[in-house]
Motif scaffolding. Sequence first.
Motif, mmCIF file in Angstrom:
data_model
loop_
_atom_site.group_PDB
_atom_site.id
_atom_site.type_symbol
_atom_site.label_atom_id
_atom_site.label_comp_id
_atom_site.label_asym_id
_atom_site.label_seq_id
_atom_site.Cartn_x
_atom_site.Cartn_y
_atom_site.Cartn_z
ATOM 1 N N SER A 91 0.854 -1.191 0.000
ATOM 2 C CA SER A 91 0.000 0.000 0.000
ATOM 3 C C SER A 91 0.887 1.236 0.000
ATOM 4 O O SER A 91 2.028 1.192 0.461
ATOM 5 C CB SER A 91 -0.923 0.010 1.230
ATOM 6 O OG SER A 91 -0.155 0.026 2.416
ATOM 7 N N LYS A 92 0.343 2.315 -0.529
ATOM 8 C CA LYS A 92 1.129 3.544 -0.628
ATOM 9 C C LYS A 92 1.275 4.167 0.760
ATOM 10 O O LYS A 92 0.282 4.407 1.445
ATOM 11 C CB LYS A 92 0.455 4.527 -1.575
ATOM 12 C CG LYS A 92 1.263 5.787 -1.772
ATOM 13 C CD LYS A 92 0.604 6.737 -2.743
ATOM 14 C CE LYS A 92 1.462 7.991 -2.837
ATOM 15 N NZ LYS A 92 0.853 9.027 -3.619
ATOM 16 N N PRO A 93 2.514 4.447 1.170
ATOM 17 C CA PRO A 93 2.725 5.087 2.476
ATOM 18 C C PRO A 93 2.239 6.538 2.464
ATOM 19 O O PRO A 93 1.997 7.124 1.404
ATOM 20 C CB PRO A 93 4.247 5.044 2.656
ATOM 21 C CG PRO A 93 4.763 4.113 1.626
ATOM 22 C CD PRO A 93 3.771 4.093 0.521
ATOM 23 N N SER A 94 2.167 7.125 3.634
ATOM 24 C CA SER A 94 1.783 8.527 3.749
ATOM 25 C C SER A 94 2.850 9.408 3.113
ATOM 26 O O SER A 94 3.990 8.978 2.893
ATOM 27 C CB SER A 94 1.620 8.908 5.223
ATOM 28 O OG SER A 94 2.895 8.912 5.856
ATOM 29 N N ASN A 95 2.496 10.645 2.831
ATOM 30 C CA ASN A 95 3.466 11.579 2.254
ATOM 31 C C ASN A 95 4.667 11.770 3.172
ATOM 32 O O ASN A 95 5.795 11.914 2.706
ATOM 33 C CB ASN A 95 2.807 12.923 1.955
ATOM 34 C CG ASN A 95 1.910 12.844 0.735
ATOM 35 O OD1 ASN A 95 2.044 11.956 -0.107
ATOM 36 N ND2 ASN A 95 0.972 13.762 0.640
ATOM 37 N N THR A 96 4.441 11.765 4.480
ATOM 38 C CA THR A 96 5.538 11.917 5.437
ATOM 39 C C THR A 96 6.531 10.771 5.308
ATOM 40 O O THR A 96 7.746 10.984 5.280
ATOM 41 C CB THR A 96 4.981 11.992 6.879
ATOM 42 O OG1 THR A 96 4.067 13.074 6.961
ATOM 43 C CG2 THR A 96 6.099 12.176 7.887
ATOM 44 N N VAL A 97 6.021 9.557 5.206
ATOM 45 C CA VAL A 97 6.883 8.392 5.071
ATOM 46 C C VAL A 97 7.583 8.399 3.713
ATOM 47 O O VAL A 97 8.769 8.078 3.618
ATOM 48 C CB VAL A 97 6.087 7.078 5.283
ATOM 49 C CG1 VAL A 97 6.932 5.858 4.959
ATOM 50 C CG2 VAL A 97 5.571 7.006 6.706
ATOM 51 N N LEU A 98 6.872 8.805 2.671
ATOM 52 C CA LEU A 98 7.500 8.897 1.352
ATOM 53 C C LEU A 98 8.658 9.892 1.366
ATOM 54 O O LEU A 98 9.709 9.638 0.769
ATOM 55 C CB LEU A 98 6.469 9.295 0.295
ATOM 56 C CG LEU A 98 5.450 8.221 -0.084
ATOM 57 C CD1 LEU A 98 4.381 8.800 -1.005
ATOM 58 C CD2 LEU A 98 6.131 7.040 -0.742
ATOM 59 N N GLN B 25 10.456 10.630 4.007
ATOM 60 C CA GLN B 25 11.529 9.976 4.772
ATOM 61 C C GLN B 25 12.317 9.021 3.880
ATOM 62 O O GLN B 25 13.539 9.004 3.913
ATOM 63 C CB GLN B 25 10.953 9.188 5.950
ATOM 64 C CG GLN B 25 10.538 10.006 7.129
ATOM 65 C CD GLN B 25 10.002 9.091 8.219
ATOM 66 O OE1 GLN B 25 8.984 8.414 8.037
ATOM 67 N NE2 GLN B 25 10.682 9.052 9.342
ATOM 68 N N LYS C 40 6.279 20.457 -3.944
ATOM 69 C CA LYS C 40 6.800 19.090 -3.862
ATOM 70 C C LYS C 40 8.328 19.111 -3.826
ATOM 71 O O LYS C 40 8.941 18.443 -2.996
ATOM 72 C CB LYS C 40 6.292 18.270 -5.049
ATOM 73 C CG LYS C 40 6.687 16.819 -5.007
ATOM 74 C CD LYS C 40 6.054 16.062 -6.160
ATOM 75 C CE LYS C 40 6.441 14.613 -6.145
ATOM 76 N NZ LYS C 40 5.835 13.879 -7.264
ATOM 77 N N LEU D 287 7.824 -1.015 7.108
ATOM 78 C CA LEU D 287 6.634 -0.834 6.244
ATOM 79 C C LEU D 287 6.059 -2.167 5.813
ATOM 80 O O LEU D 287 4.839 -2.320 5.689
ATOM 81 C CB LEU D 287 6.990 0.021 5.029
ATOM 82 C CG LEU D 287 7.300 1.475 5.321
ATOM 83 C CD1 LEU D 287 7.823 2.176 4.081
ATOM 84 C CD2 LEU D 287 6.082 2.205 5.871
#
Length: 86
Positions: free
Chosen positions: A19-26, A28, A52, A82
């Motif tokens: 699943s796509k991680p949150s923007n914060t995790v992306l 990171q 962005k 993850l």
Amino acid sequence: MATSEEFEAAAQRAQQLPSKPSNTVLLQLYALYKQATESDVSGDRPGGFDFKAIAKYDAWASLKGKSQAEARQEYVALVDSLFQGA
């Protein structure tokens, strides 16, 4: 510390997250990958309305001074977490 092989394997696995991680995790993941492969951020911070690019630059800049080995280790650990949380 993570080896180069473990890091490359984690980078491949990151492309296959269930699943796509949150923007914060992306951010990171991006910052750790860049720090691990290129070291400290260089160049000017993007300006204008390219939010962005600004977010990516700031995330990478926040890791300034972290060794490439540390960044590799943290990247591998983040990718592993993850998959465990999926």
